[in-house]
Design a protein around this motif. Sequence first.
Motif, PDB file in Angstrom:
ATOM      1  N   GLY A   1       0.467  -1.012   0.100  1.00 26.66           N
ATOM      2  CA  GLY A   1       0.120  -0.027   0.187  1.00 26.66           C
ATOM      3  C   GLY A   1       0.651   1.272  -0.086  1.00 26.66           C
ATOM      4  O   GLY A   1       0.505   2.237  -0.446  1.00 26.66           O
ATOM      5  N   LEU A   2       2.078   1.497   0.205  1.00 29.96           N
ATOM      6  CA  LEU A   2       2.861   2.198   0.082  1.00 29.96           C
ATOM      7  C   LEU A   2       4.228   1.806  -0.043  1.00 29.96           C
ATOM      8  O   LEU A   2       5.071   1.113   1.290  1.00 29.96           O
ATOM      9  N   LEU A   3       5.514   1.619  -1.270  1.00 27.78           N
ATOM     10  CA  LEU A   3       6.344   2.011  -1.434  1.00 27.78           C
ATOM     11  C   LEU A   3       7.318   3.082  -1.451  1.00 27.78           C
ATOM     12  O   LEU A   3       6.702   3.777  -2.171  1.00 27.78           O
ATOM     13  N   ARG A   4       8.193   3.372  -0.335  1.00 27.32           N
ATOM     14  CA  ARG A   4       8.501   4.494  -0.157  1.00 27.32           C
ATOM     15  C   ARG A   4       9.843   4.519  -1.498  1.00 27.32           C
ATOM     16  O   ARG A   4      10.305   3.084  -0.606  1.00 27.32           O
ATOM     17  N   THR A   5      10.106   5.133  -1.827  1.00 20.99           N
ATOM     18  CA  THR A   5      11.397   5.100  -2.753  1.00 20.99           C
ATOM     19  C   THR A   5      11.961   6.058  -2.360  1.00 20.99           C
ATOM     20  O   THR A   5      13.648   6.086  -2.852  1.00 20.99           O
ATOM     21  N   GLU A   6      12.548   6.413  -0.951  1.00 16.37           N
ATOM     22  CA  GLU A   6      13.302   7.734  -0.281  1.00 16.37           C
ATOM     23  C   GLU A   6      14.712   6.810  -0.480  1.00 16.37           C
ATOM     24  O   GLU A   6      15.930   7.533  -0.494  1.00 16.37           O
ATOM     25  N   PHE A   7      14.726   5.295   0.200  1.00 18.46           N
ATOM     26  CA  PHE A   7      15.977   4.589   0.332  1.00 18.46           C
ATOM     27  C   PHE A   7      16.916   5.183  -0.581  1.00 18.46           C
ATOM     28  O   PHE A   7      18.610   4.999  -0.839  1.00 18.46           O
ATOM     29  N   LEU A   8      16.217   4.726  -2.207  1.00 20.03           N
ATOM     30  CA  LEU A   8      17.076   4.852  -3.604  1.00 20.03           C
ATOM     31  C   LEU A   8      17.823   5.985  -3.873  1.00 20.03           C
ATOM     32  O   LEU A   8      18.973   6.136  -4.486  1.00 20.03           O
ATOM     33  N   TYR A   9      17.387   6.902  -3.176  1.00 21.38           N
ATOM     34  CA  TYR A   9      17.598   9.174  -3.223  1.00 21.38           C
ATOM     35  C   TYR A   9      19.036   9.304  -2.655  1.00 21.38           C
ATOM     36  O   TYR A   9      19.708  10.090  -2.377  1.00 21.38           O
ATOM     37  N   LEU A  10      18.875   8.400  -0.835  1.00 20.94           N
ATOM     38  CA  LEU A  10      19.574   8.250   0.289  1.00 20.94           C
ATOM     39  C   LEU A  10      20.960   8.206   0.124  1.00 20.94           C
ATOM     40  O   LEU A  10      21.613   8.291   1.418  1.00 20.94           O
ATOM     41  N   GLU A  11      20.995   6.695  -0.206  1.00 24.06           N
ATOM     42  CA  GLU A  11      21.930   6.105   0.075  1.00 24.06           C
ATOM     43  C   GLU A  11      23.039   5.852  -0.943  1.00 24.06           C
ATOM     44  O   GLU A  11      24.187   5.828  -0.415  1.00 24.06           O
ATOM     45  N   ASP A  12      23.061   7.324  -1.831  1.00 21.97           N
ATOM     46  CA  ASP A  12      24.107   7.374  -2.800  1.00 21.97           C
ATOM     47  C   ASP A  12      24.485   9.089  -2.757  1.00 21.97           C
ATOM     48  O   ASP A  12      24.035   9.760  -2.296  1.00 21.97           O
ATOM     49  N   THR A  13      25.775   8.674  -3.562  1.00 17.66           N
ATOM     50  CA  THR A  13      26.035  10.198  -3.210  1.00 17.66           C
ATOM     51  C   THR A  13      25.736  11.032  -4.945  1.00 17.66           C
ATOM     52  O   THR A  13      25.313  12.422  -5.349  1.00 17.66           O
ATOM     53  N   GLN A  14      24.845  10.247  -5.817  1.00 17.35           N
ATOM     54  CA  GLN A  14      24.133  11.069  -6.678  1.00 17.35           C
ATOM     55  C   GLN A  14      22.644  10.185  -6.395  1.00 17.35           C
ATOM     56  O   GLN A  14      22.819   9.361  -6.603  1.00 17.35           O
ATOM     57  N   PRO A  15      21.661  11.326  -7.685  1.00  9.31           N
ATOM     58  CA  PRO A  15      20.568  10.351  -7.411  1.00  9.31           C
ATOM     59  C   PRO A  15      20.642   8.982  -8.341  1.00  9.31           C
ATOM     60  O   PRO A  15      21.517   8.730  -9.254  1.00  9.31           O
ATOM     61  N   PRO A  16      19.194   8.375  -8.490  1.00  8.83           N
ATOM     62  CA  PRO A  16      19.329   6.503  -8.908  1.00  8.83           C
ATOM     63  C   PRO A  16      19.188   6.520 -10.269  1.00  8.83           C
ATOM     64  O   PRO A  16      18.216   8.027 -10.474  1.00  8.83           O
ATOM     65  N   SER A  17      20.243   6.218 -11.369  1.00 12.05           N
ATOM     66  CA  SER A  17      19.492   6.033 -12.377  1.00 12.05           C
ATOM     67  C   SER A  17      18.482   5.411 -12.720  1.00 12.05           C
ATOM     68  O   SER A  17      17.611   5.244 -11.937  1.00 12.05           O
ATOM     69  N   GLU A  18      17.651   5.890 -14.087  1.00 10.30           N
ATOM     70  CA  GLU A  18      16.761   5.080 -14.082  1.00 10.30           C
ATOM     71  C   GLU A  18      16.600   3.771 -14.242  1.00 10.30           C
ATOM     72  O   GLU A  18      16.195   3.020 -13.945  1.00 10.30           O
ATOM     73  N   GLU A  19      17.467   3.379 -15.188  1.00 10.16           N
ATOM     74  CA  GLU A  19      18.056   1.607 -14.702  1.00 10.16           C
ATOM     75  C   GLU A  19      18.003   0.949 -13.481  1.00 10.16           C
ATOM     76  O   GLU A  19      17.180   0.069 -13.284  1.00 10.16           O
ATOM     77  N   LYS A  20      18.647   1.865 -13.058  1.00 12.21           N
ATOM     78  CA  LYS A  20      18.704   1.464 -11.494  1.00 12.21           C
ATOM     79  C   LYS A  20      16.758   1.268 -10.718  1.00 12.21           C
ATOM     80  O   LYS A  20      16.744   0.211 -10.099  1.00 12.21           O
ATOM     81  N   GLN A  21      17.119   2.294 -10.757  1.00  7.28           N
ATOM     82  CA  GLN A  21      15.540   2.184 -10.609  1.00  7.28           C
ATOM     83  C   GLN A  21      14.590   0.922 -11.200  1.00  7.28           C
ATOM     84  O   GLN A  21      13.650  -0.004 -10.271  1.00  7.28           O
ATOM     85  N   TYR A  22      14.540   1.297 -12.029  1.00  6.78           N
ATOM     86  CA  TYR A  22      13.694   0.213 -13.324  1.00  6.78           C
ATOM     87  C   TYR A  22      14.104  -1.680 -12.795  1.00  6.78           C
ATOM     88  O   TYR A  22      12.512  -2.317 -12.220  1.00  6.78           O
ATOM     89  N   HIS A  23      15.666  -1.476 -12.353  1.00  9.90           N
ATOM     90  CA  HIS A  23      15.076  -2.636 -12.025  1.00  9.90           C
ATOM     91  C   HIS A  23      15.121  -3.218 -10.618  1.00  9.90           C
ATOM     92  O   HIS A  23      14.241  -3.797 -10.367  1.00  9.90           O
ATOM     93  N   ILE A  24      14.906  -1.802  -9.661  1.00  9.91           N
ATOM     94  CA  ILE A  24      14.839  -2.321  -8.527  1.00  9.91           C
ATOM     95  C   ILE A  24      13.037  -1.889  -7.921  1.00  9.91           C
ATOM     96  O   ILE A  24      12.654  -3.652  -6.889  1.00  9.91           O
ATOM     97  N   TYR A  25      12.353  -1.427  -8.821  1.00 11.29           N
ATOM     98  CA  TYR A  25      10.876  -1.473  -9.390  1.00 11.29           C
ATOM     99  C   TYR A  25      10.222  -3.152  -9.474  1.00 11.29           C
ATOM    100  O   TYR A  25       9.611  -3.369  -9.129  1.00 11.29           O
TER     101      TYR A  25
END
Lengths: 578, 91
Positions: free
Chosen positions: A299-323
Amino acid sequence: MREPVPEKTFIGIPASDGIAIGPAFCYIPAELTIPVCAAGTVDEEMTRFDMACKRARVELQSLYEAIEKRAGKEEASIFEAHQEMLSDPALEGKVRAEVEIGETVEQALVKATKELASLLAGMDNELFAARALDVKDVGHRILRILLGLPDTALSAVTETSIIIAEDLTPSDTASLDPKLTLGFITAQGGLTSHSAILARTLGLPAIVGMGAGLLEKVPSGTSIILDGRTGEMIFAPGGETIARYKQIKAKRESHLLSLKAAVEKDAHTANGRRVEVTANVGEAASARDAMEHGAEGIGLLRTEFLYLEDTQPPSEEKQYHIYREIFAVMSGRPVIVRTLDIGGDKPPSYFPFPNEMNPFLGWRAIRISLDEPELFKTQLRAILRAAVGHHARIMFPMVSDLDELRRAREIVEVVKRGLEVASVEFAGDVPVGIMVETPAAAVLVDVLAEASDFFSLGTNDLTQYTMAVDRGNAKVSGLFQPLHPAVLRLIRQTIDAGHAKGKWVGMCGELAGMTKAIPILLGFGLDEFSMNPRAIPEAKYLIGKLTDEKARDIAGQAMSFGTAAEIETYMKGVLALL
Amino acid sequence: MAEATIQVKHKIGLHARPASLFVQTANKFSSKIKVRNLTAKVDFVDAKSIIMVLTLGVMKDHEVLIQTDGVDADTALGALTSLIKNNFGET
């Protein structure tokens, strides 16, 4: 006639839920005595050491396999770590150094183990310090083999008992016979010690940290009761106490069976209305955990972890694979992906944040996404592409205005057109909705319904903004009351207004998983309850016990009170009768 | 000899699985490899020893200094730093 021993209660740290009633068995590991004899040559002694390590490796491998079968890979991994310690150059080096000055390998091993274990035991961090026990365990195993003794740790237990010990090493816990062990109590250890974790996985009641002198207080054979819920050990309980605990135990066991049954089925009210019970999830691993606890979706997939763990924003490919990975874990169940929800209170390192007087009323969530369209579009593209063949929805956080929502939806359309032009496969029919977490959104649901396919109530922020209280501020956090009549009115109004427009209304705030709130929310007609995975079994069970009519009565009654405290008291009474 | 300073971002630090992977990787090379915890000011230990690596008490966000010395010093250093940089293969 002998004096009857008086009943006595001792309290330790409750480490694993459950109740055990039975005789105590005091486990005192035999001190290994090293025979006094002259050392052989360095080569002879070290060859014996190597042989013993080889033998230990074989034992550890079979322990690993046995525990993997009983409790899974993660619990078994401790014996992999023990195998690594066997080949540790520091251990071998210290043993060799002692042997070279004329010690036997047994004496050398005892010294080396003690030295290395005390290095770890002296560390400030409890997690690291606890590893000293592993070093001792490994050293003990090698020494036992060197002395030609069999692995008999707990084989002396021959009747069903509650094990009482100073401390249990991972090897000890692993060799407990599940048929003969009712539970265990240790003098040492904490909640994060390996034996405590394993007890929880195996569903074995346990108390740790009972304090020194435990073994003197409880001789083997004494009748005791172990209450793993409270950490109480009752010594020599009377007949009445035993009867009372037997009753609690039976009730608890039948409740666990009902919970298990509830987990396996989709949730329905007692009169058969389908209600979705889903999980709040922040990474792929917890999606698996959610499925195990009976989640019917996310009911809630938080996506912040993708943005906070690295020194740059997550790429489209990285996000695509995780989703994709998360959608695959949920195998066709609905997943609501919340777009980026960050703010100045927890800024990512690569993002220049203005210095804000009040980050919770500042530049955050959808407000950032609208100002940084490229960041937003990258995420939307990844979600829309990953959603192919899955049941995904997109949700915007912190919306407080129709214009914001229209602009965000327009960006979704732009992204779709771009994907079309580039002939990239994507899901065109992903529903788009909003979180209702500002009072503005709650009041405007009928208006926002024009551009929102669904609504999900975020009760933590809704409470904070409605009560104008920062829950992190101890001076005022007492006013953070999610069951406050003001908050409940906004929730009811949101559900009513959403339903009047034919929209689905869920909830993904903490309130959705609280048993004291579920009957009220059910009475309001909430369509979905999304919560911490661990709360799911109890929530599904509770929903199954209530009819909609009964829930409406409870909700009506609850809304007649003027304060959160009165509502809480009323709900306590309601739950006690269910 | 080669050396590098790097921050450990893994949420449990150099403990359990990350610590194992770090030591396993170090053991693939013939070079002497030492590591120290700069943040907690713990002196160099043998990176091939799991017990000694644990005694560094490396937690999330701590900085470590890795030193390699031997024929494969550069490859070893590269392997260890990229292991930490890729967060031990976890996303």
